[in-house]
Design a protein around this motif. Structure first.
Motif, PDB file in Angstrom:
ATOM      1  N   VAL A   1     -26.397  19.014  -6.085  1.00 23.12           N
ATOM      2  CA  VAL A   1     -26.936  20.321  -5.690  1.00 23.12           C
ATOM      3  C   VAL A   1     -27.790  20.185  -4.437  1.00 23.12           C
ATOM      4  N   ALA A   2     -28.641  19.147  -4.419  1.00 25.99           N
ATOM      5  CA  ALA A   2     -29.507  18.933  -3.258  1.00 25.99           C
ATOM      6  C   ALA A   2     -28.687  18.704  -1.997  1.00 25.99           C
ATOM      7  N   ASP A   3     -27.607  17.907  -2.156  1.00 25.07           N
ATOM      8  CA  ASP A   3     -26.747  17.661  -0.985  1.00 25.07           C
ATOM      9  C   ASP A   3     -26.105  18.969  -0.505  1.00 25.07           C
ATOM     10  N   GLY A   4     -25.604  19.803  -1.472  1.00 30.34           N
ATOM     11  CA  GLY A   4     -24.992  21.098  -1.098  1.00 30.34           C
ATOM     12  C   GLY A   4     -26.000  22.038  -0.458  1.00 30.34           C
ATOM     13  N   ALA A   5     -27.228  22.104  -1.016  1.00 27.85           N
ATOM     14  CA  ALA A   5     -28.263  22.984  -0.471  1.00 27.85           C
ATOM     15  C   ALA A   5     -28.647  22.556   0.934  1.00 27.85           C
ATOM     16  N   SER A   6     -28.660  21.259   1.158  1.00 31.10           N
ATOM     17  CA  SER A   6     -28.977  20.765   2.495  1.00 31.10           C
ATOM     18  C   SER A   6     -27.908  21.178   3.498  1.00 31.10           C
ATOM     19  N   GLN A   7     -26.622  21.101   3.019  1.00 32.99           N
ATOM     20  CA  GLN A   7     -25.535  21.528   3.903  1.00 32.99           C
ATOM     21  C   GLN A   7     -25.618  23.040   4.199  1.00 32.99           C
ATOM     22  N   VAL A   8     -25.916  23.843   3.172  1.00 34.33           N
ATOM     23  CA  VAL A   8     -26.077  25.291   3.366  1.00 34.33           C
ATOM     24  C   VAL A   8     -27.201  25.572   4.347  1.00 34.33           C
ATOM     25  N   SER A   9     -28.324  24.828   4.178  1.00 28.36           N
ATOM     26  CA  SER A   9     -29.462  25.028   5.070  1.00 28.36           C
ATOM     27  C   SER A   9     -29.075  24.724   6.509  1.00 28.36           C
ATOM     28  N   ASP A  10     -28.300  23.666   6.692  1.00 28.84           N
ATOM     29  CA  ASP A  10     -27.857  23.328   8.052  1.00 28.84           C
ATOM     30  C   ASP A  10     -26.962  24.438   8.628  1.00 28.84           C
ATOM     31  N   GLY A  11     -26.036  24.971   7.781  1.00 26.92           N
ATOM     32  CA  GLY A  11     -25.149  26.063   8.248  1.00 26.92           C
ATOM     33  C   GLY A  11     -25.926  27.321   8.601  1.00 26.92           C
ATOM     34  N   VAL A  12     -26.896  27.660   7.757  1.00 20.47           N
ATOM     35  CA  VAL A  12     -27.728  28.847   8.030  1.00 20.47           C
ATOM     36  C   VAL A  12     -28.496  28.661   9.318  1.00 20.47           C
ATOM     37  N   ASP A  13     -29.019  27.434   9.541  1.00 20.19           N
ATOM     38  CA  ASP A  13     -29.740  27.183  10.790  1.00 20.19           C
ATOM     39  C   ASP A  13     -28.840  27.430  11.998  1.00 20.19           C
ATOM     40  N   GLN A  14     -27.586  26.924  11.873  1.00 26.72           N
ATOM     41  CA  GLN A  14     -26.658  27.116  12.992  1.00 26.72           C
ATOM     42  C   GLN A  14     -26.337  28.614  13.201  1.00 26.72           C
ATOM     43  N   ALA A  15     -26.068  29.322  12.063  1.00 23.69           N
ATOM     44  CA  ALA A  15     -25.720  30.751  12.171  1.00 23.69           C
ATOM     45  C   ALA A  15     -26.881  31.560  12.721  1.00 23.69           C
ATOM     46  N   VAL A  16     -28.078  31.322  12.232  1.00 19.53           N
ATOM     47  CA  VAL A  16     -29.253  32.062  12.708  1.00 19.53           C
ATOM     48  C   VAL A  16     -29.506  31.725  14.175  1.00 19.53           C
ATOM     49  N   GLY A  17     -29.305  30.432  14.518  1.00 18.51           N
ATOM     50  CA  GLY A  17     -29.504  30.050  15.906  1.00 18.51           C
ATOM     51  C   GLY A  17     -28.565  30.789  16.850  1.00 18.51           C
ATOM     52  N   THR A  18     -27.375  31.113  16.337  1.00 19.31           N
ATOM     53  CA  THR A  18     -26.417  31.860  17.169  1.00 19.31           C
ATOM     54  C   THR A  18     -26.689  33.366  17.147  1.00 19.31           C
ATOM     55  N   ALA A  19     -26.962  33.916  15.936  1.00 20.97           N
ATOM     56  CA  ALA A  19     -27.098  35.375  15.792  1.00 20.97           C
ATOM     57  C   ALA A  19     -28.446  35.902  16.280  1.00 20.97           C
ATOM     58  N   GLN A  20     -29.466  35.101  16.170  1.00 22.34           N
ATOM     59  CA  GLN A  20     -30.819  35.580  16.475  1.00 22.34           C
ATOM     60  C   GLN A  20     -30.935  36.047  17.930  1.00 22.34           C
ATOM     61  N   PRO A  21     -30.418  35.320  18.928  1.00 22.17           N
ATOM     62  CA  PRO A  21     -30.510  35.812  20.319  1.00 22.17           C
ATOM     63  C   PRO A  21     -29.731  37.118  20.534  1.00 22.17           C
TER      64      PRO A  21
END
Length: 624
Positions: free
Chosen positions: A229-249
């Motif tokens: 679960v921790a490994d999956g949550a870490s991967q989700v967190s990384d994906g969200v960071d990438q998506a937010v980094g793209t969508a936020q601007p």
């Protein structure tokens, strides 16, 4: 000289024929044949196993103990070590116990009715009770003997003193334990119950240990899942960071230019509306009511108008949405994206913490299982020790105490190994008394038999055959006597030698040697020779080492020991009867042969010196 006397054997036959025809003479031969049996056989018979019948020796026991009262937890305890000892002695009859009064015992010891008196003094229990205090006193039991009733009886009694001491020590042990622990039965029961409880505890801990092992196994599975679960949550967190980094601007740019976008959208809506109106007007002008209009073109135009209507509707709807959306909504979307990014990171961190905590819990469960295993081992050990302690509590049953006296009274046993055990007292002394019996035969034989044939001395026969002829009758009867003695001891007493053939063969060589020596002494010295044989018997009795080790005797007898034949006879018979080193037999055979040949040789010289005869030396009368 009669022509029939031509050899030592005819001389021997002639000597034996002298005893025919008269009962007394015949009985004289029978008597000397039976002398070793009477001497050796009877002595071994009466002394064969005296220590096996100690329970027939009367020994008085006087119990004057008045008992004592000791303080124990919860009150007082009455003890009586004297009664405890008496009851134990009744259960283990080492001697023929006679429980009686002091006056009767004293009189019986003086009169010879008792061989020993055991007295338990009146302060016996009091002294035992003092062992639990600050000023312990040694308890005493009195042993009274009377050598006037037989010194050997006292020695026999002392041989079992160790066993008596064990019985006394056991009574002391039981009584002393009572002063320390009170009611020994209750102590035994309490220790037994405690041992049972410890066993139950060990069983319960075993069950808990099994549960802890299961818990450890479950936590191991939880740790594995939590880590996934921790490994999956870490991967989700990384994906969200990438998506937010793209969508936020993009969202921020929309918010900053939203009013221009709204204005553009409104203009696009107006243009779409006018275009749609212009298309409708063109259709009406070209196709509506015009018979010359191209039908295919009108149909195509109508389809285009329909599509334009759809596009115009979409543009109008989009414009409505854009016009209804404010910059606040876009700002909130930007904040929501930031919150999503933060939440995804928190979820990843929490999942990692859960995985780490699960791993720690798994290790803790392993430590718990190990600790419970150690605790279970300790509980089992406790149960075992308590059971041992319960078993070690002396019983208050005198019969059981008597049986356990050796362990209680002498807790350390000595392991003894005897390479060649004699077994019984008589079997151990048999070599000595067989040797004595065979010597006594030679001493007695030539009180009846003639040592030399008087007629042969005057004849042409040489001295050596004459000497041998005078010896052979005693040798022949001696062989019969030795065989009778052996058969009587073997069949009557159960001698059971380790090597029967060697025992018989050695006995025959011994009787031949001893008769040769007896013949020589009687031939050379006459009546004085019998006296010398008796003296030589006494010297051999004291120097042969038959009763006591020769090293314990005075130096005079130690010096005689290797010079006299009986020393070697006793040594060799011990080996043939009980076992041992065969070289002792070989040495004895060599020594006996030397004595035998030497005695016959000297006898021949004596005969040669006596080849002068007198008329009164013929037909010698029978001398007993």
């Amino acid at each position: 000289m009669s022509p029939s006397i031509t050899s030592p054997f005819t001389l021997a036959a002639a000597e034996l024929r002298r005893f025919r025809g008269h009962p007394i003479r015949t009985l004289a031969l029978v008597a000397i044949v039976l002398i070793p049996l009477v001497y050796g056989g009877l002595y071994l018979w009466f002394a064969w196993n005296p220590y096996g019948k100690l329970d027939q020796m009367p020994v008085a026991v006087v119990n004057e103990d008045t008992g004592a009262t000791v303080d124990v937890e919860g009150g007082t305890q009455d003890i009586n070590g004297g009664d405890q000892l008496v009851e134990q002695l009744k259960e283990d009859r080492i001697f023929d116990w006679r429980f009686t009064s002091a006056s009767t015992a004293a009189q019986g010891l003086e009169d010879g009715d008792y061989y020993m008196v055991i007295t338990v003094p009146e302060d016996f229990s009091t002294q035992l009770a003092s062992l639990s205090g600050a000023n312990p006193e040694q308890a005493t039991v009195e042993f009274d003997l009377n050598d006037a009733n037989g010194y050997v009886a006292g020695i026999m009694a002392s041989t079992v003193e160790a066993e008596l001491r064990n019985q006394i020590n056991t009574a002391v042990y039981v009584t002393f334990a009572t002063t320390i622990f009170g009611d020994l039965t209750e102590l035994n029961q309490g220790l037994t119950e405690a041992a049972d409880g410890a066993n139950d505890l060990a069983d319960g801990i075993g069950t808990a240990q099994s549960g802890a092992a299961d818990l450890q196994s479950g936590l191991g599975e939880l740790t594995t899942g939590a880590q996934q679960v921790a490994d999956g949550a870490s991967q989700v967190s990384d994906g969200v960071d990438q998506a937010v980094g793209t969508a936020q601007p993009v969202v921020q740019a929309l918010a900053e230019n939203w009013s221009q976008i709204q204005a553009g959208s409104a203009g696009a809506a107006d243009l779409a509306e006018r275009a749609d109106t212009d298309l409708d007007t063109a259709y009406a002008t070209l196709c509506t009511g015009n018979p010359d209009a191209d039908a295919d073109a009108c149909a195509a135009l109508q389809g285009f108008i329909t599509d334009a209507d759809d596009v115009n509707g979409d543009i109008q709807n989009a414009d409505d949405l854009i016009q209804s959306t404010s910059t606040d909504t876009l700002d909130q979307a930007s904040e929501d994206l930031t919150t999503l990014q933060t939440g995804a990171g928190d979820v990843a961190d929490g999942a990692s913490q859960v995985a780490a905590a699960a791993a720690t819990a798994e290790d803790g469960a392993g430590d718990l299982a190990g600790g419970l295993t150690t605790l279970q081992d300790g509980a089992s050990t406790l149960a075992s020790k308590l059971s041992t302690a319960a078993e070690s509590v002396p019983s208050t049953n005198p019969a059981e105490d008597a049986g356990n006296a050796e362990a209680y009274g002498s807790p350390v046993a000595i392991s003894e190994d005897n390479l060649n055990a004699a077994g019984t007292y008589g079997r151990g002394l048999a070599p000595f008394f067989i040797a004595i019996a065979l010597w006594v035969f030679g001493l007695m034989a030539y009180l009846v038999l003639s040592t030399v044939n008087g007629r042969a001395l005057a004849g042409p026969l040489r001295s050596v055959p004459i000497a041998i002829g005078g010896w052979l009758p005693g040798a022949f009867l001696g062989v019969l006597s030795a065989l009778v003695l052996y058969l009587a001891v073997e069949l009557g007493l159960g001698l059971d030698p380790k090597d029967a053939l060697d025992t018989v063969g050695l006995s025959l060589l011994v009787i031949l040697t001893f008769t040769a020596m007896a013949h020589l002494f009687k031939l050379a010295f006459g009546t004085a020779g019998s006296l010398l044989l008796v003296v030589l018997l006494m010297l051999q009795l004291t120097s042969a080492g038959g009763l006591y080790p020769v090293e314990t005797t005075p130096r005079f007898f130690q010096a005689l020991h290797p010079l006299l034949p009986m020393s070697y006879v006793v040594d060799a018979l011990r080996v043939t009867i009980s076992g041992g080193e065969g070289s002792h037999i070989t040495r004895a055979v060599v020594i006996l042969v030397v004595y035998l040949v030497g005695a016959l040789a000297v006898s021949s010289l004596v005969v040669a010196m006596r080849r002068r005869w007198r008329p009164d030396s013929l037909n010698e009368p029978l001398q007993v």
